[in-house]
Scaffold this active site. Structure first.
Site, mmCIF file in Angstrom:
data_model
loop_
_atom_site.group_PDB
_atom_site.id
_atom_site.type_symbol
_atom_site.label_atom_id
_atom_site.label_comp_id
_atom_site.label_asym_id
_atom_site.label_seq_id
_atom_site.Cartn_x
_atom_site.Cartn_y
_atom_site.Cartn_z
ATOM 1 N N ARG A 40 0.870 -1.177 0.000
ATOM 2 C CA ARG A 40 0.000 0.000 0.000
ATOM 3 C C ARG A 40 0.907 1.227 0.000
ATOM 4 O O ARG A 40 1.559 1.522 0.990
ATOM 5 C CB ARG A 40 -0.905 -0.027 1.243
ATOM 6 C CG ARG A 40 -1.445 1.327 1.611
ATOM 7 C CD ARG A 40 -2.532 1.277 2.624
ATOM 8 N NE ARG A 40 -2.175 0.797 3.943
ATOM 9 C CZ ARG A 40 -1.446 1.471 4.844
ATOM 10 N NH1 ARG A 40 -0.931 2.644 4.557
ATOM 11 N NH2 ARG A 40 -1.213 0.957 6.034
ATOM 12 N N HIS A 45 -3.291 4.406 4.982
ATOM 13 C CA HIS A 45 -4.382 3.423 5.147
ATOM 14 C C HIS A 45 -5.697 4.030 4.642
ATOM 15 O O HIS A 45 -6.422 3.419 3.868
ATOM 16 C CB HIS A 45 -4.495 3.028 6.617
ATOM 17 C CG HIS A 45 -5.706 2.220 6.921
ATOM 18 N ND1 HIS A 45 -5.858 0.926 6.482
ATOM 19 C CD2 HIS A 45 -6.848 2.531 7.580
ATOM 20 C CE1 HIS A 45 -7.040 0.474 6.872
ATOM 21 N NE2 HIS A 45 -7.660 1.431 7.545
ATOM 22 N N TYR A 95 4.689 5.728 11.159
ATOM 23 C CA TYR A 95 5.066 4.339 11.478
ATOM 24 C C TYR A 95 5.910 3.650 10.414
ATOM 25 O O TYR A 95 6.268 2.497 10.582
ATOM 26 C CB TYR A 95 3.807 3.500 11.791
ATOM 27 C CG TYR A 95 2.739 3.520 10.707
ATOM 28 C CD1 TYR A 95 2.828 2.685 9.593
ATOM 29 C CD2 TYR A 95 1.641 4.368 10.807
ATOM 30 C CE1 TYR A 95 1.846 2.698 8.617
ATOM 31 C CE2 TYR A 95 0.652 4.386 9.834
ATOM 32 C CZ TYR A 95 0.751 3.557 8.746
ATOM 33 O OH TYR A 95 -0.206 3.560 7.766
#
Ligand SMILES: Cc1ncc(C[n+]2csc(CCOP(=O)(O)OP(=O)(O)O)c2C)c(N)n1
Length: 387
Positions: A281, A285, A294
């Site tokens: 990805r 998100h 992160y």
């Protein structure tokens, strides 16, 4: 009972599949990843998979390339619309185009897809209007489309629940003696859900004609895949009693081949298959997420080098196609799709507030009627412009 020292809980360090972008992490040597077009665009040969894509010549490859480019553009437009306040939220698919286009192109019209919220490219292949896809994220529609018109259920937000729907549907297909299969799309994170494990057990026990298509995009929001799966996800399939296939999810040709093979097996009564499409990805998100909190830039850069669009383009170049002219065509198609989408979304009529109660239940019931009456009284307070 007395408590002595507090128990120290610690988060284990991921061993592999930590999304670091290092193939050694996401592709352990004991789990080969099926590939037909490598990241430089070289066509690799595989005697088992090649027959499944024997019909894909340069023209068909160009057609796949067109889909990849158009869906990436639609996705970018949707992200822009969200940033401009036209959508409440958007879950981008960028990076996962090949996994979705390759698998969806393997489906027959009589097959049925059950997806999560990120399968915009699957919806595109199934003929869903992009505006119908976005209307839900704008809050203008309670649901996207008529599933029976497209052979695709509307997106499932409850992680993994659609695997149960796909399994139940497939069991029904088998009982009807239909020459069709279902496919369930879900992420790496979903494999930790009870629903997915229950679906796998049922599908295996009943030899249901269903393909479990897991897009391992390395992250479940901020959780790297290695934290919840110490071994490649495809290897779990063996424990459930079905074949597990690990495919390069950024290779549209390999994905098409393995999904065709799995669907064929399902339709011929061979039972379910679990496919792990290893992909990434590239974006957040959802538009409410900030992935820089992160994951590092190096990781993203490493996966950009494995861009699913670039490798098809490179292969087309070596096949002698006039890629510059193809690019002009494809870009024009992508820009048109994006402009049409923007126009459709920004001119969408707001739904009448009371329609929020429609389609909740098939039959009216007193509880809903009371809520409806209360809401009607509330709305009436604003009729004369009062606040
Ligand atoms: C049952 C359930 N639990 C938690 C959530 C919240 N949630 C939304 S997306 C997500 C992560 C899913 O990750 P993955 O399955 O890898 O799919 P991806 O979003 O990466 O495509 C979670 C935990 C949810 N929607 N449903």
């Amino acid at each position: 009972m007395t408590l002595s020292a507090p128990i120290a809980y610690s988060r284990p360090e991921p061993e592999r599949g930590d999304g670091s972008g290092d193939p050694a992490h996401s592709t352990p040597p004991d789990a080969p990843m099926l590939t037909l077009v490598d990241e430089h665009g070289a066509r690799l040969h595989d005697p088992d998979l090649d027959p499944w894509v024997a019909d894909i010549g340069p023209d068909e490859l160009a057609d796949l390339y067109r889909d990849l480019v158009v869906v990436r553009r639609i996705d970018a437009e949707a992200t822009a619309l969200q940033r401009q306040g036209e959508l409440a939220l958007w879950p981008p698919l960028a990076g996962q185009e090949a996994a979705q286009i390759g698998s969806a192109r393997a489906l027959a019209a009589s097959d049925f897809a059950f997806s999560s919220y990120r399968e915009h490219a699957v919806a595109w292949v199934r003929g869903v209007e992009p505006a119908d896809l976005l209307a839900v994220w704008r809050g203008s529609a309670p649901s996207g489309w008529n599933p029976y018109e497209h052979g695709m259920a509307v997106p499932q937000i409850i992680i993994g629940a659609q695997t149960l729907h796909a399994t139940g549907y497939a069991m029904g297909l088998a009982w009807d003696g239909a020459d069709a299969a279902s496919i369930a799309y879900f992420g790496d994170g979903a494999t930790s859900e009870g629903d997915v494990n229950e679906a796998l057990v049922f599908a295996a026990s009943f030899d249901a004609p269903v393909v479990f298509f897991c897009q391992n995009n390395q992250w479940a929001i901020s959780e790297p895949v290695g934290l919840q799966s110490k071994r490649p996800l495809a290897r779990r399939a063996d424990g459930f009693g079905m074949p597990g296939v690990r495919v390069d999810g950024n290779d549209v040709l390999a994905v098409l081949a393995v999904t065709r093979q799995a669907l064929d097996r399902a339709r011929r009564g061979g039972g379910p298959t679990f496919i792990e499409a290893v992909t990434y990805r590239m974006g957040p998100h959802t538009t409410a997420d900030d992935p820089t909190r992160y994951r590092g830039d190096d990781e993203l850069a490493a996966w950009r080098r494995r861009d699913p669009l670039a490798r098809v383009r490179a292969l087309l170049e070596t096949s002698g196609m006039d890629v510059a002219s193809l690019d002009r065509d494809v870009q024009a198609a992508a820009d048109r799709a994006a402009a049409d989408l923007r126009h459709a979304i920004t001119t969408l009529a707001d739904p009448a507030p009371m329609t929020v109660f429609d389609h909740v239940y098939a039959e009216p019931n007193s509880h809903l009627e009371r809520q409806k009456a209360r809401y009607a009284r509330y709305l009436a307070m604003f009729e004369d412009g009062a606040r």
